[in-house]
Design an enzyme around this catalytic site. Structure first.
Site, PDB file in Angstrom:
ATOM      1  N   GLU A  75      17.515   3.531  -5.631  1.00 27.42           N
ATOM      2  CA  GLU A  75      16.364   3.694  -6.448  1.00 27.42           C
ATOM      3  C   GLU A  75      15.076   4.352  -5.552  1.00 27.42           C
ATOM      4  O   GLU A  75      14.407   4.948  -5.666  1.00 27.42           O
ATOM      5  CB  GLU A  75      15.945   2.585  -7.238  1.00 27.42           C
ATOM      6  CG  GLU A  75      14.947   3.036  -8.358  1.00 27.42           C
ATOM      7  CD  GLU A  75      14.687   1.913  -9.351  1.00 27.42           C
ATOM      8  OE1 GLU A  75      15.522   1.436  -9.970  1.00 27.42           O
ATOM      9  OE2 GLU A  75      13.467   1.599  -9.538  1.00 27.42           O
ATOM     10  N   ARG A  91      15.260   7.235 -14.658  1.00 24.43           N
ATOM     11  CA  ARG A  91      14.604   7.084 -13.236  1.00 24.43           C
ATOM     12  C   ARG A  91      14.561   8.558 -12.490  1.00 24.43           C
ATOM     13  O   ARG A  91      15.123   8.480 -11.311  1.00 24.43           O
ATOM     14  CB  ARG A  91      15.317   6.168 -12.479  1.00 24.43           C
ATOM     15  CG  ARG A  91      15.271   4.767 -12.930  1.00 24.43           C
ATOM     16  CD  ARG A  91      14.110   4.038 -12.585  1.00 24.43           C
ATOM     17  NE  ARG A  91      13.894   2.623 -13.203  1.00 24.43           N
ATOM     18  CZ  ARG A  91      13.830   2.369 -14.413  1.00 24.43           C
ATOM     19  NH1 ARG A  91      13.546   3.110 -15.229  1.00 24.43           N
ATOM     20  NH2 ARG A  91      13.745   0.877 -14.634  1.00 24.43           N
ATOM     21  N   SER A 107      13.860  -3.008  -8.000  1.00 23.96           N
ATOM     22  CA  SER A 107      15.078  -2.864  -8.048  1.00 23.96           C
ATOM     23  C   SER A 107      15.665  -1.899  -7.092  1.00 23.96           C
ATOM     24  O   SER A 107      15.202  -0.823  -6.651  1.00 23.96           O
ATOM     25  CB  SER A 107      15.647  -2.046  -9.309  1.00 23.96           C
ATOM     26  OG  SER A 107      15.434  -2.897 -10.414  1.00 23.96           O
TER      27      SER A 107
HETATM   28  C1  LIG Z   1       8.275  -5.659  -7.427  1.00 22.63           C
HETATM   29  C2  LIG Z   1       8.502  -4.323  -7.757  1.00 22.63           C
HETATM   30  C3  LIG Z   1       8.871  -3.997  -9.401  1.00 22.63           C
HETATM   31  C4  LIG Z   1       9.156  -2.684  -9.718  1.00 22.63           C
HETATM   32  N1  LIG Z   1       9.516  -2.513 -10.750  1.00 22.63           N
HETATM   33  C5  LIG Z   1       9.564  -1.459 -11.496  1.00 22.63           C
HETATM   34  C6  LIG Z   1      10.175  -1.034 -12.742  1.00 22.63           C
HETATM   35  O1  LIG Z   1      10.187  -2.053 -13.532  1.00 22.63           O
HETATM   36  N2  LIG Z   1      10.448   0.008 -12.920  1.00 22.63           N
HETATM   37  C7  LIG Z   1      10.187   1.118 -12.263  1.00 22.63           C
HETATM   38  O2  LIG Z   1      10.376   2.456 -12.708  1.00 22.63           O
HETATM   39  N3  LIG Z   1      10.051   1.049 -10.990  1.00 22.63           N
HETATM   40  C8  LIG Z   1       9.676  -0.272 -10.457  1.00 22.63           C
HETATM   41  N4  LIG Z   1       9.317  -0.522  -9.194  1.00 22.63           N
HETATM   42  C9  LIG Z   1       8.960   0.841  -8.224  1.00 22.63           C
HETATM   43  C10 LIG Z   1       7.885   1.309  -8.268  1.00 22.63           C
HETATM   44  O3  LIG Z   1       6.681   0.358  -8.696  1.00 22.63           O
HETATM   45  C11 LIG Z   1       7.528   2.726  -8.759  1.00 22.63           C
HETATM   46  O4  LIG Z   1       8.442   3.519  -8.396  1.00 22.63           O
HETATM   47  C12 LIG Z   1       6.260   3.159  -8.273  1.00 22.63           C
HETATM   48  O5  LIG Z   1       6.031   4.393  -9.297  1.00 22.63           O
HETATM   49  C13 LIG Z   1       6.024   3.475  -7.035  1.00 22.63           C
HETATM   50  O6  LIG Z   1       4.606   3.854  -6.855  1.00 22.63           O
HETATM   51  P1  LIG Z   1       3.799   4.067  -5.267  1.00 22.63           P
HETATM   52  O7  LIG Z   1       2.510   4.504  -5.568  1.00 22.63           O
HETATM   53  O8  LIG Z   1       4.052   2.796  -4.746  1.00 22.63           O
HETATM   54  O9  LIG Z   1       4.808   5.233  -4.600  1.00 22.63           O
HETATM   55  P2  LIG Z   1       5.209   5.157  -3.204  1.00 22.63           P
HETATM   56  O10 LIG Z   1       6.300   4.353  -2.806  1.00 22.63           O
HETATM   57  O11 LIG Z   1       4.093   5.543  -2.488  1.00 22.63           O
HETATM   58  O12 LIG Z   1       6.171   6.606  -3.439  1.00 22.63           O
HETATM   59  C14 LIG Z   1       7.186   6.873  -4.261  1.00 22.63           C
HETATM   60  C15 LIG Z   1       7.888   8.156  -4.091  1.00 22.63           C
HETATM   61  O13 LIG Z   1       6.910   9.046  -4.982  1.00 22.63           O
HETATM   62  C16 LIG Z   1       6.295  10.064  -4.070  1.00 22.63           C
HETATM   63  N5  LIG Z   1       4.807  10.054  -4.514  1.00 22.63           N
HETATM   64  C17 LIG Z   1       3.885   8.909  -4.342  1.00 22.63           C
HETATM   65  N6  LIG Z   1       2.725   9.560  -4.587  1.00 22.63           N
HETATM   66  C18 LIG Z   1       2.867  10.913  -5.090  1.00 22.63           C
HETATM   67  C19 LIG Z   1       2.163  11.763  -5.509  1.00 22.63           C
HETATM   68  N7  LIG Z   1       0.890  11.448  -5.714  1.00 22.63           N
HETATM   69  N8  LIG Z   1       2.428  13.126  -5.595  1.00 22.63           N
HETATM   70  C20 LIG Z   1       3.738  13.251  -5.250  1.00 22.63           C
HETATM   71  N9  LIG Z   1       4.647  12.506  -4.994  1.00 22.63           N
HETATM   72  C21 LIG Z   1       4.271  11.228  -4.638  1.00 22.63           C
HETATM   73  C22 LIG Z   1       6.749   9.687  -2.736  1.00 22.63           C
HETATM   74  O14 LIG Z   1       6.857  10.666  -1.941  1.00 22.63           O
HETATM   75  C23 LIG Z   1       8.122   8.666  -2.901  1.00 22.63           C
HETATM   76  O15 LIG Z   1       8.982   9.946  -2.685  1.00 22.63           O
HETATM   77  C24 LIG Z   1       9.111  -1.733  -8.704  1.00 22.63           C
HETATM   78  C25 LIG Z   1       8.672  -1.752  -7.320  1.00 22.63           C
HETATM   79  C26 LIG Z   1       8.338  -3.264  -6.955  1.00 22.63           C
HETATM   80  C27 LIG Z   1       8.053  -3.567  -5.502  1.00 22.63           C
END
Ligand SMILES: Cc1cc2nc3c(=O)[nH]c(=O)nc-3n(C[C@H](O)[C@H](O)[C@H](O)COP(=O)(O)OP(=O)(O)OC[C@H]3O[C@@H](n4cnc5c(N)ncnc54)[C@H](O)[C@@H]3O)c2cc1C
Length: 332
Positions: free
Chosen positions: A326, A158, A230
């Protein structure tokens, strides 16, 4: 480049959030305009994609930047270049349709491609970093486009080097060299056994469906019950440092890790202390998964951070284990 003022910000915890400016970068050609805008509007900058791993403030007094780069380009039988705005689950399905093996275990993880390397998303025995050949990004500090290869990214559990950088990920190059399926994760093995599935005949699509079934049984769908997945990482600790005055080691879930430290299941730690956390009308732990905090309808950022602090303190006092969040808590 699209600029909106007082725009509302999408987020899976359903906090009613807006920012001073929201800028969408449609391609690398917009980066000069973006630099111009930021020099005329100095202040805070936040990169945001689908908002599934952030707890946003009610108002972000700065510039929020997102991308709409949504290309998927086949380079070879092993290599694919993907734009940062592509939805992660969409890409997993695309890989299955195009016979690129390896990320089917990451099916149904919410969010975008661009965010996937930031915390090296992982699930069911697989981490995205294993398949990343390089990451192309804009570095706000040096005002330049850079490309990091896999070893530069310093992927770990992570985590990656990007967590501590001010960058906008634009494109990721994947390299898929594997052909077999990864069935070795305990809950996948149990599912196969319990359902009498012949694992020697499983294909990628069927494995992705198994993963989806397991996930749906445990994790709430954010479109129905707002959450960010998580909330705490599984802590890595020295086994002798765990306080066992209230519970025994058999009560905990412990995995060996690569180092001398062990990985402790954070969900179990929280389950063991959750009766001591006072009820909050806006927020609670999910009934099927103690690692997931859910918004009961009206939670503010402060509700979330206060609730998370209560859990952290109780776990620390009981087990002498420090939980780490996380999702990112974004300051206003
Ligand atoms: C129901 C649920 C289940 C999940 N299960 C998992 C799992 O099994 N495993 C896991 O690892 N995660 C899990 N997650 C967490 C999440 O899905 C991941 O972290 C995902 O990669 C976030 O993507 P996002 O586009 O929503 O990012 P955001 O929430 O928009 O951003 C997250 C972080 O990334 C940065 N960021 C986003 N886009 C960019 C970019 N283009 N360039 C630079 N920085 C950027 C943001 O500044 C922020 O710090 C889960 C979330 C939910 C809601």
């Amino acid at each position: 480049m699209i600029i909106k003022e007082q725009a509302s910000l999408k987020n899976s915890f359903a906090i009613n959030s807006r920012s001073k400016y929201l800028i969408t970068i449609e391609s690398e050609d917009c980066l000069d305009n973006l630099e111009n805008f930021l020099s005329k509007n100095p202040g805070k900058v936040l990169v945001l994609s689908e908002g599934t791993n952030v707890i946003l403030p009610e108002f972000y007094d700065g510039v929020v930047i997102t991308t709409s780069c949504n290309h998927i380009n086949k380079i070879s039988n092993a290599e694919v270049k993907v734009g940062s705005a592509v939805n992660w689950h969409y890409f997993v399905n695309w890989c299955i349709d195009n016979d690129y093996y390896g990320i089917e275990n990451l099916s149904l993880i919410p969010g975008s491609l661009g965010a996937a390397p930031i915390q090296n998303i992982g699930a069911y025995g697989v981490e995205v970093g294993t398949f990343i050949k390089s990451v192309r990004f804009y570095d706000f500090k040096d005002q330049a486009i850079k490309v990091f290869n896999s070893s530069d990214c310093k992927f770990s559990y992570r985590n990656s080097i990007f967590k501590n950088m001010d960058i906008l990920i634009l494109e990721i190059t994947f390299e898929f060299n594997k052909t077999g399926l990864n069935l070795s994760y305990k809950s996948i093995e149990e599912y196969i056994k319990y359902n009498n599935i012949d694992s020697s005949n499983l294909n990628q699509r069927q494995l992705a469906e198994i993963v989806q079934e397991i996930r749906k049984a445990r994790l709430p769908d954010p479109s129905l019950i707002p959450n960010v997945g998580s909330f705490f990482k599984n802590p890595l600790v020295e086994i002798d440092s765990i306080s066992l005055s209230s519970f025994s080691l058999d009560d905990l879930i412990i995995w060996e890790s690569d180092s001398s430290l062990v990985k402790v299941g954070a969900a179990r730690l929280i389950e063991l202390i959750k009766d001591q956390i006072p009820n909050n009308p806006n927020i609670s732990l999910h009934a099927n998964h103690a690692l997931v905090i859910v918004n009961l309808g009206n939670a503010s950022q402060k509700d979330v951070t206060d609730y998370a602090d209560l859990i952290k303190n109780k776990v620390y006092k009981t087990f002498n284990i420090e939980l780490e969040l996380e999702p990112s808590i974004i300051k206003s």
